[in-house]
Design a protein around this motif. Structure first.
Motif, PDB file in Angstrom:
ATOM      1  N   GLU A 259     -11.630  -2.179  -1.558  1.00 58.17           N
ATOM      2  CA  GLU A 259     -12.391  -1.080  -1.025  1.00 58.17           C
ATOM      3  C   GLU A 259     -13.302  -1.609   0.084  1.00 58.17           C
ATOM      4  O   GLU A 259     -14.094  -2.336   0.056  1.00 58.17           O
ATOM      5  CB  GLU A 259     -13.885  -0.553  -2.216  1.00 58.17           C
ATOM      6  CG  GLU A 259     -12.960  -0.150  -3.321  1.00 58.17           C
ATOM      7  CD  GLU A 259     -13.841   0.168  -4.347  1.00 58.17           C
ATOM      8  OE1 GLU A 259     -15.111   0.230  -4.232  1.00 58.17           O
ATOM      9  OE2 GLU A 259     -13.377   0.752  -5.756  1.00 58.17           O
TER      10      GLU A 259
ATOM     11  N   GLY B 114      -4.370  -3.084  -3.163  1.00 65.14           N
ATOM     12  CA  GLY B 114      -4.611  -1.751  -3.209  1.00 65.14           C
ATOM     13  C   GLY B 114      -5.859  -1.483  -3.951  1.00 65.14           C
ATOM     14  O   GLY B 114      -6.388  -0.281  -3.802  1.00 65.14           O
ATOM     15  N   LYS B 115      -6.574  -2.234  -4.509  1.00 63.30           N
ATOM     16  CA  LYS B 115      -7.779  -2.284  -5.019  1.00 63.30           C
ATOM     17  C   LYS B 115      -9.034  -2.742  -4.257  1.00 63.30           C
ATOM     18  O   LYS B 115     -10.049  -2.569  -4.600  1.00 63.30           O
ATOM     19  CB  LYS B 115      -7.854  -2.945  -6.320  1.00 63.30           C
ATOM     20  CG  LYS B 115      -6.960  -2.597  -7.453  1.00 63.30           C
ATOM     21  CD  LYS B 115      -7.085  -3.124  -8.805  1.00 63.30           C
ATOM     22  CE  LYS B 115      -5.973  -2.465  -9.650  1.00 63.30           C
ATOM     23  NZ  LYS B 115      -6.162  -3.320 -11.089  1.00 63.30           N
TER      24      LYS B 115
ATOM     25  N   PRO C  52       0.750  -1.318  -0.042  1.00 63.97           N
ATOM     26  CA  PRO C  52       0.039   0.014   0.000  1.00 63.97           C
ATOM     27  C   PRO C  52       1.018   1.243   0.083  1.00 63.97           C
ATOM     28  O   PRO C  52       1.885   1.201   0.767  1.00 63.97           O
ATOM     29  CB  PRO C  52      -0.602  -0.206   1.445  1.00 63.97           C
ATOM     30  CG  PRO C  52      -0.006  -1.136   2.161  1.00 63.97           C
ATOM     31  CD  PRO C  52       0.786  -1.844   1.402  1.00 63.97           C
TER      32      PRO C  52
ATOM     33  N   ARG D 195      -3.983   5.792   4.046  1.00 62.73           N
ATOM     34  CA  ARG D 195      -5.719   5.070   3.837  1.00 62.73           C
ATOM     35  C   ARG D 195      -5.583   3.824   3.584  1.00 62.73           C
ATOM     36  O   ARG D 195      -6.486   3.044   4.381  1.00 62.73           O
ATOM     37  CB  ARG D 195      -6.234   6.127   2.848  1.00 62.73           C
ATOM     38  CG  ARG D 195      -7.817   5.961   2.553  1.00 62.73           C
ATOM     39  CD  ARG D 195      -8.518   6.760   1.562  1.00 62.73           C
ATOM     40  NE  ARG D 195      -7.673   6.169   0.338  1.00 62.73           N
ATOM     41  CZ  ARG D 195      -8.383   5.028  -0.470  1.00 62.73           C
ATOM     42  NH1 ARG D 195      -9.203   4.312   0.284  1.00 62.73           N
ATOM     43  NH2 ARG D 195      -7.734   4.791  -1.613  1.00 62.73           N
ATOM     44  N   VAL D 196      -5.003   3.391   2.552  1.00 63.49           N
ATOM     45  CA  VAL D 196      -5.063   2.124   2.318  1.00 63.49           C
ATOM     46  C   VAL D 196      -4.311   1.250   3.394  1.00 63.49           C
ATOM     47  O   VAL D 196      -5.120   0.217   3.610  1.00 63.49           O
ATOM     48  CB  VAL D 196      -4.236   1.853   0.866  1.00 63.49           C
ATOM     49  CG1 VAL D 196      -4.353   0.127   0.539  1.00 63.49           C
ATOM     50  CG2 VAL D 196      -4.815   2.592  -0.078  1.00 63.49           C
TER      51      VAL D 196
END
Length: 751
Positions: A304, A301-302, A69, A73-74
């Motif tokens: 959500e 990283g994707k 990351p 935030r991630v």
């Protein structure tokens, strides 16, 4: 979905699958060890790769993926996800419908929707060939009782631990390092938040029922506490992994594997050490009979994250942004509890472990392709052995039949073949030879084993005075029957001529551990009456006066070493070059050139006198050595120097040129069989012009490439080789700067 791996040698053409379908996909999949031909997947699909190939990646590893990351935030989202994702059953409820859709047959349309296998059939076949000579020995048998019990569970986990340890140790010793500590260990856990501990500790604490499997852990730093970001791969162990009566993974098994896979990937993402940059992990699923491999990969990283429902968020990431591969289910242990090491199921586990080790420790020193390429050499050797056995078996009945029927066989004395065969001295194990050495008197040797190769009869023997040291014994032909043929002349070069050369080196004070040492030489004496007319004469006894040479040490020819172990690593090649140059330099001090450098005439010996038990590479068979201008070297179409092939003489750099060809061979270079001197010279001219030799050696070591360039500049010239400067450089590369400065690795005495 994005396929998170790269494949180096797969072709860009689709092929037919086992289930009849054709598939194409665009990916960055690198497989270091496959040929450039389309490969067949275990699920039947053939794959097409349109990606740019990276030579620094390996199968199952994506070095270009954004695994870690890059924002707080991630990082915070993944940390929250890892903390909240603890309920395996809730995870399974969210995911099992999707897994079921992708792992069963649609009853309405009849269409199959299987997960793709993480491996290709070609990969497993190559691995099978590469591991032909590797011994995997599982000592704990997998229990096969139909009745569950606490004792049975203990035995199962001990057997699984031993099975996985055998795999890791075997792969590491075969492809990475033969010695030294193993950088991995096995530990067990019962959920992603629990601590790791040994199987024995789980048994002693009565927590065996809680265990879910074993993790392969990478040893990082001095911290004794094990963390989940150190997990190389995870092996689940369940009571039953099959889907009903079908030979495929059950939905619950796949879901549980993915549950642990997500946790491992998240732990790696949050790791402070960041020792691995891969977005994929291999999970193995076992019961007491069967096994399979699941691979999970994707860019976290994707992800959500929905803090209200992290399970749905992760499941959505798996569906949309991850790649899931599921292998076929195959038998791992037979009915006696032994692993089926050469069967499909175990090969899948071996290959998954191989790729997992690459993720953590980088590419191996020996590739699968290089070891698999030796299959043809082993096959050729086996055919030769079979033909020899067939010939030996054919001779015995012929002679026995004649004697049994009382037939009188008339010998044709005009035929030289029986005389020639009877002149060959064939010694048996345990026979004691009495050798008359002019300088040392009578010495006794006992035959231990025979090394029969070509026209030379070599034996391993011990001196009865010093029975702890194995020696090499060359037995020549009976002098009265020495014919001017290539066969008998070969024995003459090996025994009488080599004795002369080694004595010259000894008389001039040349002593080096990189040269063979003459122990004894002389003529054999035999028991019983001897009819020789004078002390220097000979009688008709096949042993009487037969010349014998005894040398030290004993080793394995490089032709045998390469056929058995495959091409050399960088360290082995540098050491071989250094040792051979050291031996050639010592001989050159006495104006002696070897003249017959080839894989058969360089042996690998364990240096028991050294502190670290390193191997030595020693040039032997000095019978064709060139002492003066009138001497002619041996002609070898593959390894002789260009000057020797053209003029029948050596130039000062001829031995070094032959050494370069030898290094090219032991480093995996392709040397075609030559049928004439013309074709051999053309191969040399083309190889030097295209720099294919330098390129092959340069893949292992820039120093070897530089040495080949240096020798190329000397070929055919009257300029001698500067042994000192190259030995200094090679000493530094092999043993370090300290050894290069003190210069004591070359233990020789020059006049």
């Amino acid at each position: 979905m994005k396929f998170g791996s790269k494949q180096n040698d797969l072709a860009s053409s689709p092929g037919k699958s086992l289930n009849g379908s054709f598939r194409k996909f665009t990916s960055g999949f690198l497989r270091n060890d496959l040929d450039s031909s389309p490969g067949q997947s275990l699920d039947g699909s053939f794959r097409k790769s349109n990606s740019v190939i990276s030579t620094h990646s390996v199968s199952g590893i994506s070095s270009s993926s954004k695994f870690f990351p890059t924002s707080r935030r991630v990082y915070k989202a993944l940390k929250d996800c890892g903390r909240k994702l603890v309920d395996q059953e809730l995870f399974k409820q969210n995911l099992e419908d999707w897994v079921l859709e992708n792992s069963c047959v649609e009853h309405v349309t009849g269409e199959q929707s299987f997960f793709r296998s993480p491996f290709l059939i070609d990969e497993l076949r190559k691995l099978d060939l590469a591991l032909e000579g590797v011994l995997f020995q599982q000592l704990y048998r997998m229990p096969c009782s139909l009745y569950a019990s606490k004792a049975l569970k203990e035995d199962e986990y001990l057997a699984l631990e031993d099975f996985l340890h055998t795999i890791v140790n075997g792969l590491w010793r075969t492809f990475w390092r033969k010695s030294g500590p193993l950088p991995f260990f096995l530990s067990c856990s019962h959920h992603p938040k629990s601590k790791f501990y040994a199987v024995e500790k789980a048994i002693s604490r009565g927590r065996l029922e809680e265990l879910r499997g074993l993790a392969l852990i990478s040893k990082i730093g001095s911290d004794l506490k094990v963390h989940w970001d150190q997990v190389v791969q995870f092996a689940l162990f369940r009571q039953d992994i099959l889907s009903g009566n079908e030979l495929r993974l059950s939905t619950s098994s796949i879901c549980e594997a993915l549950f642990y896979g997500v946790h491992i990937l998240i732990s790696r993402s949050l790791s402070k050490s960041r020792t691995i940059e891969s977005d994929s992990v291999f999970l193995m699923v076992f019961d007491s009979k069967f096994g399979a491999v699941v691979k999970l990969g994707g860019d976290l990283g994707k992800l959500e994250l929905n803090t209200a429902d992290p399970y749905q968020s992760v499941v959505q990431w798996i569906k949309c942004h991850a790649e899931v591969f599921v292998s076929s289910v195959d038998r791992i242990w037979n009915k006696l509890g032994n692993a089926n090491w050469r069967d499909l199921g175990t090969l899948q586990v071996l290959l998954a472990t191989f790729y997992s080790i690459i993720q953590w420790n980088g590419p191996p020193r020996k590739s699968i392709a290089s070891l698999a390429s030796n299959h043809s050499l082993r096959l050729q050797k086996r055919r030769i052995e079979c033909r020899l056995a067939e010939n030996e078996n054919a001779l015995v009945p012929y002679h026995q039949a004649g004697f049994q029927h009382g037939e009188i066989v008339e010998l044709d004395h005009s035929d030289n073949h029986p005389v020639k065969n009877s002149s060959r001295l064939k010694l048996k194990q345990g026979e004691i030879l009495l050798l008359e050495d002019q300088q040392q008197g009578q010495k006794s040797f006992q035959i231990q084993e025979s090394f029969i190769g070509g026209n030379s009869f070599l034996y391993g023997a011990i001196s009865l005075d010093y029975p702890t040291q194995l020696l090499t014994l060359y037995a020549g032909a009976h002098p009265s029957r020495l014919e001017p043929s290539w066969e008998d002349m070969s024995l003459w070069y090996q025994v009488q001529r080599q004795t002369k050369v080694l004595n010259i080196l000894k008389q001039q004070g040349i002593s080096s551990k990189y040269l063979p040492e003459i122990i004894a030489s002389g003529r054999l004496l035999h028991s019983g009456p001897c009819k020789k007319q004078s002390p220097s004469g000979r009688c008709d006894h096949p042993w009487c006066g037969t010349p014998v040479l005894v040398t030290y040490p004993v080793g394995e020819p490089l032709s045998y070493v390469v056929a058995k172990d495959g091409p050399f690593s960088s360290d082995d090649a540098l050491r071989c070059c250094r040792d051979c140059l050291a031996g050639l330099r010592s001989a050159a001090a006495a104006n002696v050139q070897h003249g017959d450098i080839s894989p058969e005439n360089i042996i690998r010996v364990l240096d028991t006198q050294g502190m670290r038990n390193k191997v030595l590479y020693i040039p032997i068979s000095w019978g064709r050595a060139v002492l003066e201008d009138k001497d002619s070297p041996a002609i070898n179409l593959q390894f002789s120097s260009s000057h020797a092939l053209q003029h029948g003489k050596l130039c000062p750099a001829s031995d070094a040129e032959s050494l370069v060809y030898l290094l090219f061979f032991v480093c995996g270079g392709t040397m075609q069989q030559q049928d004439s001197i013309e074709s051999a010279l053309q191969w040399r001219e083309k190889s030097w012009a295209t720099r294919s030799i330098q390129q092959q050696l340069g893949e292992l070591s820039p120093l070897l490439k530089a040495f080949a360039d240096y020798v190329d500049s000397l070929c055919g010239t009257p300029y001698p080789v500067d042994y000192d400067i190259w030995l200094k450089r090679l000493n530094k590369a092999v043993d370090g700067a300290v050894s290069a400065d003190r210069g004591k690795m070359i233990e020789e005495v020059l006049p």
